[in-house]
Design an enzyme around this catalytic site. Structure first.
Site, short mmCIF file in Angstrom:
data_model
loop_
_atom_site.label_atom_id
_atom_site.label_comp_id
_atom_site.label_asym_id
_atom_site.label_seq_id
_atom_site.Cartn_x
_atom_site.Cartn_y
_atom_site.Cartn_z
CG HIS A 94 -19.31 12.05 29.33
ND1 HIS A 94 -18.28 11.78 30.22
CD2 HIS A 94 -19.71 10.84 28.85
CE1 HIS A 94 -18.09 10.49 30.28
NE2 HIS A 94 -18.93 9.88 29.46
CG HIS A 96 -15.32 7.74 27.25
ND1 HIS A 96 -15.38 6.73 28.18
CD2 HIS A 96 -16.59 8.19 27.10
CE1 HIS A 96 -16.63 6.55 28.56
NE2 HIS A 96 -17.39 7.42 27.92
CG ASP A 119 -3.02 30.09 34.27
OD1 ASP A 119 -2.85 30.93 35.17
OD2 ASP A 119 -2.17 29.88 33.38
CG HIS A 167 -17.83 6.90 33.07
ND1 HIS A 167 -19.18 7.03 33.37
CD2 HIS A 167 -17.74 7.06 31.73
CE1 HIS A 167 -19.86 7.24 32.26
NE2 HIS A 167 -19.00 7.28 31.26
CE1 TYR A 224 -4.11 35.28 29.97
CE2 TYR A 224 -6.45 35.12 29.47
CZ TYR A 224 -5.13 34.83 29.15
OH TYR A 224 -4.85 34.10 28.03
#
Length: 231
Positions: A94, A96, A119, A167, A224
């Site tokens: 997580h 910001h 992709d 957020h 790939y």
């Protein structure tokens, strides 16, 4: 367990290096399913001060700290709910980060506008609903996780990222390191989308091109990259 602690420590140290966080605005965790625990960054500790001993180990079932002398990240309950909901998730990040947060604050999905996005994600990076006043008042972090689950509708794999409304992004992968990789990609495609929409608000790539780019890197017909060779 020691290896997982090291992996989570190194994953957290990558956040500022990748430009995904200001000060301490971000956290990474990694899970050990066999032990029923996850390792997560301690709350509010600068990245350059993190050590193996400062990492916090949390029980997935109860949320109790089972090892560590510091408090876990304030987002720990969001991580815990995602681990409970999806066995395929091995690590969560997580942040910001600026570009992805801009979309989260605008309440907008990051749209699929080209092959760079395709992709990596089989569809837009979606933004959650806003939490209610009651959800913010009590069990806020767990309710943030519930809003993410509502958005995913049972599919954490095709687009391993969500924007928590107003957020910021949560991303995940098979390992802590992989979840950081996805956070880097999420930030990159958010920045590209922002610039694209500024140049052409009606931009819309052809679906056949988008499908080709996703399928050549994901699924049974992917071709790939190269497998590593032993010896």
């Amino acid at each position: 367990m020691r290896e997982l602690i090291r992996d989570v420590l190194e994953a957290n140290r990558r956040i500022p290096i990748a430009g995904l966080a200001t000060l301490t605005w971000g956290n990474v965790s990694g899970v050990d399913r066999s032990r029923g625990v996850y390792v997560i960054k301690p709350s509010g500790v600068p990245y350059d001060e993190l050590t193996e001993d400062s990492m916090v180990i949390v029980d997935i079932a109860s949320g109790d700290v089972v090892r560590g002398h510091l408090k876990p990240s304030v987002d720990s309950e969001t991580h815990r709910l995602l681990y409970q909901a999806f066995e395929s998730i091995g690590g969560i990040t997580h942040t910001h980060s600026t570009e992805a947060v801009a979309f989260a604050q605008a309440g907008r999905d990051i749209p699929v506008l080209g092959t760079t996005h395709a992709d990596n994600f089989d569809g837009p990076v979606r933004v959650t609903r806003q939490l209610t006043p009651a959800e913010c008042e009590t069990d806020y972090e767990r309710n943030t996780g519930q809003a993410i689950l509502d958005t995913l509708a049972g599919d954490p794999d095709s687009v391993p990222a969500v924007l928590a409304a107003s957020h910021g992004p949560f991303t995940w992968g098979a390992t802590a390191a992989k979840s950081v990789d996805i956070a880097i990609v999420c930030e990159a495609v958010a920045g590209i989308a922002f610039r694209t929409l500024g140049l052409n608000p009606a931009a819309a790539p052809p679906e056949h091109l988008i499908r080709r780019h996703y399928s050549r890197k994901h699924g049974p017909d992917a071709y790939y990259g190269n497998l590593s060779e032993a010896g």
